[in-house]
Design a protein around this motif. Sequence first.
Motif, mmCIF file in Angstrom:
data_model
loop_
_atom_site.group_PDB
_atom_site.id
_atom_site.type_symbol
_atom_site.label_atom_id
_atom_site.label_comp_id
_atom_site.label_asym_id
_atom_site.label_seq_id
_atom_site.Cartn_x
_atom_site.Cartn_y
_atom_site.Cartn_z
ATOM 1 N N GLY A 1 -7.055 4.773 -3.968
ATOM 2 C CA GLY A 1 -5.954 3.820 -3.854
ATOM 3 C C GLY A 1 -6.197 2.641 -2.937
ATOM 4 N N THR A 2 -7.118 2.754 -1.990
ATOM 5 C CA THR A 2 -7.339 1.651 -1.064
ATOM 6 C C THR A 2 -8.546 0.812 -1.433
ATOM 7 N N SER A 3 -9.224 1.124 -2.533
ATOM 8 C CA SER A 3 -10.409 0.360 -2.909
ATOM 9 C C SER A 3 -10.014 -0.876 -3.709
ATOM 10 N N ALA A 4 -11.005 -1.754 -3.919
ATOM 11 C CA ALA A 4 -10.748 -2.986 -4.671
ATOM 12 C C ALA A 4 -10.340 -2.698 -6.103
ATOM 13 N N PHE A 5 -10.730 -1.525 -6.622
ATOM 14 C CA PHE A 5 -10.395 -1.165 -7.993
ATOM 15 C C PHE A 5 -9.443 0.027 -8.043
ATOM 16 N N GLY A 6 -8.840 0.363 -6.905
ATOM 17 C CA GLY A 6 -7.903 1.478 -6.870
ATOM 18 C C GLY A 6 -6.611 1.123 -7.574
ATOM 19 N N LEU A 7 -6.217 1.949 -8.526
ATOM 20 C CA LEU A 7 -5.076 1.606 -9.365
ATOM 21 C C LEU A 7 -3.775 1.616 -8.583
ATOM 22 N N ASN A 8 -3.595 2.570 -7.664
ATOM 23 C CA ASN A 8 -2.369 2.567 -6.871
ATOM 24 C C ASN A 8 -2.300 1.325 -5.993
ATOM 25 N N ASN A 9 -3.420 0.951 -5.420
ATOM 26 C CA ASN A 9 -3.466 -0.238 -4.571
ATOM 27 C C ASN A 9 -3.101 -1.488 -5.371
ATOM 28 N N LEU A 10 -3.659 -1.611 -6.573
ATOM 29 C CA LEU A 10 -3.432 -2.805 -7.383
ATOM 30 C C LEU A 10 -2.032 -2.865 -7.981
ATOM 31 N N LEU A 11 -1.529 -1.710 -8.418
ATOM 32 C CA LEU A 11 -0.284 -1.679 -9.186
ATOM 33 C C LEU A 11 0.950 -1.417 -8.334
ATOM 34 N N VAL A 12 0.767 -0.775 -7.185
ATOM 35 C CA VAL A 12 1.911 -0.386 -6.365
ATOM 36 C C VAL A 12 1.822 -0.956 -4.956
ATOM 37 N N GLY A 13 0.656 -0.759 -4.299
ATOM 38 C CA GLY A 13 0.517 -1.198 -2.917
ATOM 39 C C GLY A 13 0.573 -2.706 -2.782
#
Length: 470
Positions: free
Chosen positions: A275-287
């Motif tokens: 989630g915290t990576s450049a391609f993490g889906l939670n990071n991109l879509l929610v965070g």
Amino acid sequence: MLIKMNKYHISLVMAVGVWLSSCREVLEPRPIDILADQFVLNQASDVATVRLGAYAAFRGTAAPKVIVGDFTADYIQHNGTFTDYQELGNKQITSANGVAGALWGSVYNTVYVCNFLLEKLPTVPGVREAERKRVTAEARFLRGMANFIGATTFGNIPYVTSTNIDANKTIGKTDKATIMTNVLADFQAALTDLPEGSPTDGRPVFAGYATKSAVRAAMARYYLYQKNWAEAEASASAVISTNFYELVNYSDVVSKDFNNESIFEVGYTASDDPGTSAFGLNNLLVGRREVIPSNQFINQIISKESGERQRTVAFDFNAQGGGDNGWSVRKYGTPDEDNNNIVIFRLGEMYLIRAEARAQQGRMTGSTGALNDLNVLRTRAGKNTTVAANKPPLVTSATQAEALLLIERERLYELAFEGHRWYDLVRTGRAQAVMSAFSPNWTPKYELWPIPQTEIQRNPSLAGQQNPGY
């Protein structure tokens, strides 16, 4: 260079199995460096480590493939600051896009580790024959999956069959048809020696490792893409008829890892969640909410036909403002939640594959007709409401053309943000019609992704071989 490794080092993510409170095994990777010339696959106890390394390498394809499949299409609009996602939102993709590089690298990392296993495993003493067969089959399955993703994303790509890094640096493109023939050969070989995966202890099949059902699911998708409708139907039916899987409440599809519908998925734990990576889906879509569901997608997913599939997205009034419509995707959670895995195959897709294959063969109605499979999913989508007006309507008749459009829309409801949309539009010849209406910047060149520019520069055999238009 085709693989993200130099001549002397392989940077692998290794994995160890852990048991969670549910007693289900997941992969918890820990990065280590291993000298290629001294890679330890000399005795039976080494096999498990390299085997898990192959799964970990394949896992690297999962998030970029979802991004390619859904962000290239009409599901998202840009809402942040990252150039890669601005290109995707505005439909102005370049060969420098980081997602292209991430997917390409993960494909060839997977191919490399699988080739390593296939080369070395036959000579390792003391390995039980059953284990040797199973691990060989897993390597063939994962290699086939990696090449399938590569070919359906980039078209003609290098076909790498060894671990000779110097030779691999100069491999040119192989035509997509040949790649796909080799993919099928890998799947067929894997099917022979993988376990059936039957739940002998009363638990559902664990979806973290390859089984015969996972291979059959892969073959169903393969045949669908190849327009071999009879084989696509047969492969999907073979998975459905095992009765190892069930259509769970759709809320569990959104919110629970390794639910009883899952055939194969890549797993994470709290210590390695992407989630915290450049391609993490939670990071991109929610965070960060770097991308958000497009207004067009929202108008479709919240329709009556979608039913419980509306749980894929959530609305926050406080997030609205400017170009932000306030909607977010819910399918990918945080390390503290139970939905941070990425599903590769699940039962719902098998019903959709079979429905499309049956429609393409001209069978619309009856127990073996396309509409019956479509209605199975619509019934599930209305399962948790007693109000008839809120249940998705069942379809009793349709022409072939009408049925195919209904199935396309059902795939939008059912498989949203699982990495299918762009691939679906391209394989059905619908990309230009749908995407040109969505964005004035869309051109036919986007029906293939660009070969990463760094690979063109590193590999002299790829010079002048960029995909058209990039």
